[in-house]
Design a protein around this motif. Structure first.
Motif, PDB file in Angstrom:
ATOM      1  N   GLY A 168      18.789 -26.878 -30.254  1.00 36.11           N
ATOM      2  CA  GLY A 168      17.721 -26.092 -30.860  1.00 36.11           C
ATOM      3  C   GLY A 168      17.368 -24.873 -30.025  1.00 36.11           C
ATOM      4  N   LEU A 169      17.334 -25.037 -28.702  1.00 40.03           N
ATOM      5  CA  LEU A 169      17.024 -23.911 -27.810  1.00 40.03           C
ATOM      6  C   LEU A 169      18.135 -22.863 -27.832  1.00 40.03           C
ATOM      7  N   VAL A 170      19.379 -23.309 -27.938  1.00 44.90           N
ATOM      8  CA  VAL A 170      20.500 -22.362 -28.040  1.00 44.90           C
ATOM      9  C   VAL A 170      20.387 -21.564 -29.337  1.00 44.90           C
ATOM     10  N   ARG A 171      20.113 -22.251 -30.436  1.00 51.11           N
ATOM     11  CA  ARG A 171      20.018 -21.572 -31.734  1.00 51.11           C
ATOM     12  C   ARG A 171      18.792 -20.675 -31.829  1.00 51.11           C
ATOM     13  N   ALA A 172      17.800 -20.934 -30.979  1.00 51.87           N
ATOM     14  CA  ALA A 172      16.615 -20.072 -30.927  1.00 51.87           C
ATOM     15  C   ALA A 172      16.782 -18.947 -29.905  1.00 51.87           C
ATOM     16  N   ASP A 173      17.980 -18.834 -29.324  1.00 51.34           N
ATOM     17  CA  ASP A 173      18.295 -17.794 -28.328  1.00 51.34           C
ATOM     18  C   ASP A 173      17.442 -17.907 -27.071  1.00 51.34           C
ATOM     19  N   ILE A 174      17.076 -19.127 -26.722  1.00 53.88           N
ATOM     20  CA  ILE A 174      16.337 -19.368 -25.483  1.00 53.88           C
ATOM     21  C   ILE A 174      17.306 -19.788 -24.376  1.00 53.88           C
ATOM     22  N   LEU A 175      18.335 -20.533 -24.757  1.00 60.23           N
ATOM     23  CA  LEU A 175      19.416 -20.901 -23.845  1.00 60.23           C
ATOM     24  C   LEU A 175      20.719 -20.272 -24.313  1.00 60.23           C
ATOM     25  N   PHE A 176      21.624 -20.064 -23.364  1.00 63.64           N
ATOM     26  CA  PHE A 176      22.996 -19.682 -23.689  1.00 63.64           C
ATOM     27  C   PHE A 176      23.894 -20.840 -23.266  1.00 63.64           C
ATOM     28  N   ALA A 177      24.831 -21.214 -24.126  1.00 63.53           N
ATOM     29  CA  ALA A 177      25.737 -22.324 -23.830  1.00 63.53           C
ATOM     30  C   ALA A 177      27.145 -21.805 -23.597  1.00 63.53           C
ATOM     31  N   LYS A 178      27.701 -22.110 -22.429  1.00 68.35           N
ATOM     32  CA  LYS A 178      29.087 -21.760 -22.115  1.00 68.35           C
ATOM     33  C   LYS A 178      29.951 -22.992 -22.350  1.00 68.35           C
ATOM     34  N   PRO A 179      30.911 -22.916 -23.280  1.00 68.43           N
ATOM     35  CA  PRO A 179      31.730 -24.089 -23.600  1.00 68.43           C
ATOM     36  C   PRO A 179      32.447 -24.629 -22.364  1.00 68.43           C
ATOM     37  N   PRO A 180      32.822 -25.913 -22.390  1.00 69.86           N
ATOM     38  CA  PRO A 180      33.539 -26.509 -21.248  1.00 69.86           C
ATOM     39  C   PRO A 180      34.809 -25.739 -20.919  1.00 69.86           C
TER      40      PRO A 180
ATOM     41  N   ARG B 196      22.584 -21.836 -19.688  1.00 71.52           N
ATOM     42  CA  ARG B 196      21.851 -20.860 -18.875  1.00 71.52           C
ATOM     43  C   ARG B 196      20.545 -20.520 -19.579  1.00 71.52           C
ATOM     44  N   LEU B 197      19.460 -20.565 -18.835  1.00 75.21           N
ATOM     45  CA  LEU B 197      18.164 -20.173 -19.386  1.00 75.21           C
ATOM     46  C   LEU B 197      18.128 -18.655 -19.458  1.00 75.21           C
ATOM     47  N   GLN B 198      18.097 -18.116 -20.673  1.00 74.68           N
ATOM     48  CA  GLN B 198      18.104 -16.659 -20.809  1.00 74.68           C
ATOM     49  C   GLN B 198      16.747 -16.097 -21.227  1.00 74.68           C
ATOM     50  N   ARG B 199      15.852 -16.956 -21.719  1.00 72.20           N
ATOM     51  CA  ARG B 199      14.488 -16.497 -22.027  1.00 72.20           C
ATOM     52  C   ARG B 199      13.503 -17.539 -21.519  1.00 72.20           C
ATOM     53  N   ASP B 200      12.836 -17.232 -20.411  1.00 74.17           N
ATOM     54  CA  ASP B 200      11.825 -18.133 -19.862  1.00 74.17           C
ATOM     55  C   ASP B 200      10.498 -17.811 -20.546  1.00 74.17           C
TER      56      ASP B 200
ATOM     57  N   VAL C 179       5.203 -21.721 -18.902  1.00 71.20           N
ATOM     58  CA  VAL C 179       5.047 -23.120 -18.522  1.00 71.20           C
ATOM     59  C   VAL C 179       5.050 -24.073 -19.718  1.00 71.20           C
ATOM     60  N   ASP C 180       4.605 -23.611 -20.881  1.00 68.16           N
ATOM     61  CA  ASP C 180       4.541 -24.487 -22.055  1.00 68.16           C
ATOM     62  C   ASP C 180       5.924 -24.636 -22.682  1.00 68.16           C
ATOM     63  N   ALA C 181       6.389 -25.868 -22.776  1.00 70.84           N
ATOM     64  CA  ALA C 181       7.730 -26.131 -23.301  1.00 70.84           C
ATOM     65  C   ALA C 181       7.819 -25.742 -24.770  1.00 70.84           C
ATOM     66  N   PRO C 182       8.797 -24.917 -25.145  1.00 71.40           N
ATOM     67  CA  PRO C 182       8.934 -24.539 -26.556  1.00 71.40           C
ATOM     68  C   PRO C 182       9.290 -25.745 -27.420  1.00 71.40           C
ATOM     69  N   ARG C 183       8.690 -25.793 -28.593  1.00 74.06           N
ATOM     70  CA  ARG C 183       9.012 -26.828 -29.568  1.00 74.06           C
ATOM     71  C   ARG C 183       9.951 -26.207 -30.591  1.00 74.06           C
ATOM     72  N   VAL C 184      11.136 -26.747 -30.701  1.00 72.00           N
ATOM     73  CA  VAL C 184      12.121 -26.223 -31.641  1.00 72.00           C
ATOM     74  C   VAL C 184      12.760 -27.374 -32.401  1.00 72.00           C
ATOM     75  N   ARG C 185      13.116 -27.099 -33.645  1.00 73.29           N
ATOM     76  CA  ARG C 185      13.910 -28.064 -34.397  1.00 73.29           C
ATOM     77  C   ARG C 185      15.379 -27.886 -34.016  1.00 73.29           C
ATOM     78  N   ARG C 186      16.196 -28.795 -34.489  1.00 70.40           N
ATOM     79  CA  ARG C 186      17.625 -28.758 -34.158  1.00 70.40           C
ATOM     80  C   ARG C 186      18.284 -27.466 -34.643  1.00 70.40           C
ATOM     81  N   ASP C 187      17.748 -26.886 -35.744  1.00 73.41           N
ATOM     82  CA  ASP C 187      18.338 -25.656 -36.285  1.00 73.41           C
ATOM     83  C   ASP C 187      17.800 -24.395 -35.606  1.00 73.41           C
ATOM     84  N   GLY C 188      16.935 -24.564 -34.607  1.00 79.17           N
ATOM     85  CA  GLY C 188      16.394 -23.424 -33.883  1.00 79.17           C
ATOM     86  C   GLY C 188      15.085 -22.890 -34.430  1.00 79.17           C
ATOM     87  N   SER C 189      14.622 -23.422 -35.551  1.00 78.11           N
ATOM     88  CA  SER C 189      13.349 -22.968 -36.115  1.00 78.11           C
ATOM     89  C   SER C 189      12.183 -23.562 -35.319  1.00 78.11           C
TER      90      SER C 189
END
Length: 206
Positions: free
Chosen positions: A55-67, A77-81, A84-94
Motif C-alpha cells: 500500500g505504501l509503495v502504491r501511494a508513492d511513500i516507499l520505493f521497492a527495488k525488486p530482488p 526505500r522510504l522516499q516520502r517521510d 511521526v504519524d504512521a500513514p494509513r493506506v489500503r492495499r491499493d494505495g488509497s
C-alpha cells in the motif's frame, strides 16, 4: 541516535503494529522485510507486513527495488517521510477516511460542552455520517473512563457532556477483545492480547 532524536521518530502512547513498522521505516530508510520486522519487534509471520508495504509503495511513500536474484529480498526505500504519524493506506494505495471515533474525539476537544446531536453534526462527514446511537455509546464509555462528565439537566432537556480529560491526539478506542474466560478458575484460558485487539480495531476502521 540521541533519545531526543529517537522520540521524534515514535508517536506517544501504546503503538499499533502499523505504528511500530512506520517508526522503524523512518529510522532505517532502506530495508528488507526481515530487517524491518526485526527493527520494529514485529513477528512477520503473524502480521501481514507485505500488504502494508505494498500500500505504501502504491501511494508513492516507499520505493521497492525488486530482488537482485532468486532467493534475495525486495529492498524498500522510504522516499516520502510524512512525519511521526504512521500513514494509513489500503492495499491499493488509497487513503481511508479518518475513523468516526477519531473525528468525535477531535470534535469534543473543540466543543468542550456538547450534546450527542452537537457531536454528530460536528464530527460527521457528508460521505461518512455518524449514527446517534454510536455517538451516544462512545460518550457513555468516555464518561465511564473519566474523559467526559455528564451535566445536570432539567426534565425534557437533552443530555449534555463536558470534556474534562485530554490525554493526547489519539482517540480512546472501544475494543472488542476476544478471550475465553473460565469462571471456575478465574483464568483467561486463551485469546487476544491488547496488541492484537488494537490491530484488529485499526483494520476494521479502514
Amino acid at each position: 541516535m540521541s533519545a531526543r532524536r529517537k522520540a521524534r521518530l515514535v508517536p506517544a502512547g501504546r503503538l499499533t503494529t502499523r505504528e511500530k513498522l512506520w517508526a522503524a521505516m523512518r529510522e532505517l530508510k532502506h530495508f528488507t522485510v526481515p530487517e524491518l520486522a526485526r527493527a520494529a519487534g514485529v513477528d512477520r509471520h503473524a502480521y501481514n507486513i507485505r500488504d502494508y508495504l505494498l500500500g505504501l509503495v502504491r501511494a508513492d511513500i516507499l520505493f521497492a527495488k525488486p530482488p537482485a536474484s532468486p532467493g534475495c529480498f525486495t529492498v524498500y526505500r522510504l522516499q516520502r517521510d510524512l512525519g511521526v504519524d504512521a500513514p494509513r493506506v489500503r492495499r491499493d494505495g488509497s487513503i481511508p477516511r479518518e475513523s468516526a471515533q477519531s473525528r468525535m474525539w477531535k470534535s469534543m476537544k473543540i466543543l468542550r460542552v456538547f450534546s450527542v446531536r452537537d457531536l454528530v453534526v460536528h464530527a460527521a462527514l457528508p460521505e461518512a455520517p455518524i449514527a446517534p446511537g454510536a455517538a451516544l455509546r462512545y460518550c457513555q464509555w468516555l464518561a465511564r473512563g473519566g474523559y467526559l462528565t455528564p451535566l445536570p439537566r432539567e426534565k425534557g432537556d437533552v443530555a449534555r457532556y463536558r470534556f474534562i480529560r485530554d490525554t493526547g491526539a489519539k482517540a480512546p478506542q472501544i475494543l472488542s477483545v476476544k478471550q475465553l474466560f473460565d469462571a471456575n478458575t478465574g483464568e483467561i484460558v486463551v485469546g487476544q492480547d491488547i496488541q492484537s485487539a488494537l490491530d484488529d480495531a485499526e483494520g476494521a476502521s479502514c
